[in-house]
Design a protein around this motif. Structure first.
Motif, PDB file in Angstrom:
ATOM      1  N   VAL A  62      26.376  47.424  40.459  1.00 44.07           N
ATOM      2  CA  VAL A  62      26.515  46.370  39.451  1.00 44.07           C
ATOM      3  C   VAL A  62      25.168  45.680  39.214  1.00 44.07           C
ATOM      4  N   GLN A  66      23.204  45.947  35.674  1.00 42.28           N
ATOM      5  CA  GLN A  66      22.947  44.724  34.910  1.00 42.28           C
ATOM      6  C   GLN A  66      21.473  44.589  34.578  1.00 42.28           C
ATOM      7  N   PHE A  81      26.286  53.848  36.501  1.00 39.57           N
ATOM      8  CA  PHE A  81      27.745  53.823  36.589  1.00 39.57           C
ATOM      9  C   PHE A  81      28.307  55.224  36.823  1.00 39.57           C
ATOM     10  N   TRP A  96      34.685  52.878  37.268  1.00 36.46           N
ATOM     11  CA  TRP A  96      33.270  53.192  37.016  1.00 36.46           C
ATOM     12  C   TRP A  96      33.112  54.052  35.767  1.00 36.46           C
ATOM     13  N   TYR A 141      34.488  43.277  42.307  1.00 45.47           N
ATOM     14  CA  TYR A 141      33.060  43.038  42.565  1.00 45.47           C
ATOM     15  C   TYR A 141      32.515  41.912  41.679  1.00 45.47           C
ATOM     16  N   MET A 143      33.140  41.246  38.683  1.00 50.79           N
ATOM     17  CA  MET A 143      33.013  41.560  37.263  1.00 50.79           C
ATOM     18  C   MET A 143      34.279  41.086  36.550  1.00 50.79           C
ATOM     19  N   LEU A 175      27.981  41.500  33.159  1.00 50.73           N
ATOM     20  CA  LEU A 175      28.999  42.123  33.987  1.00 50.73           C
ATOM     21  C   LEU A 175      29.716  41.097  34.854  1.00 50.73           C
ATOM     22  N   ARG A 176      29.010  40.052  35.225  1.00 48.96           N
ATOM     23  CA  ARG A 176      29.591  38.995  36.048  1.00 48.96           C
ATOM     24  C   ARG A 176      29.425  37.671  35.350  1.00 48.96           C
TER      25      ARG A 176
END
Length: 176
Positions: A62, A66, A81, A96, A141, A143, A175-176
């Motif tokens: 991740v 990112q 990914f 993924w 995770y 996300m 992503l987060r």
């Protein structure tokens, strides 16, 4: 990798150039690539390619993806990914794969392929939502899969209506 310009044989009466091969003899395209993964002519300076087959922790995956998205390199994020998709535990492979589809959808949208980009963005959004529903987890995770799906669908709508290439760096997802 060495590149050979000799004829490799004929296929349907046409001569074909020898394929680039890695040290183990697998076909690998050795042409340099631009930031969106498009092949450049041999001898042209390209951007560094992501090594293939790297096993990373989910956190590393991740974080690296990112950083590549933030740099406007979604094709390269897709490769990160893809490594997780191929090497991760079976229950996470669909997650993924969906994230790889989001990244390659952004790649196509940035290359000006509105139709293909929109299709892959929607496929990735659906895959992320399906994985979340099946796993009972919408924030793997850290996300936010719901937010990523909304981002992807919104971008798909925008590229379809405009038909214009997008700025991958400016429109990169968080992503987060």
């Amino acid at each position: 990798m060495d590149r050979s310009d000799s004829a490799a044989g004929t296929g349907g009466g046409r001569a074909t150039a020898a394929r680039d091969r890695d040290d183990e003899g697998r076909a690998r395209n050795a042409r340099p690539r631009d930031g969106l993964g498009r092949p450049l002519p041999y001898g042209t300076a390209g951007v560094a390619r992501q090594p293939e087959g790297v096993v990373r922790t989910p956190e590393e995956t991740v974080t690296q993806a990112q950083a590549l998205l933030d740099a406007g390199r979604p094709f390269h994020a897709h490769e990160v990914f893809e490594d997780a998709w191929k090497s991760g535990p079976t229950p996470e492979r669909a997650l993924w794969r969906a994230l790889a589809q989001l990244a390659v959808g952004l790649t196509h949208a940035a290359r000006g392929n509105a139709r293909g980009g929109a299709r892959l963005l929607r496929r990735g959004a659906a895959g992320a939502q399906e994985w979340a529903a099946g796993a009972g987890e919408d924030r793997p995770y850290a996300m936010d899969l719901a937010a990523l799906s909304r981002w992807a669908r919104g971008l798909a709508d925008a590229v379809e209506s405009s038909g214009a290439a997008v700025d991958a760096r400016a429109l990169a997802p968080r992503l987060r």
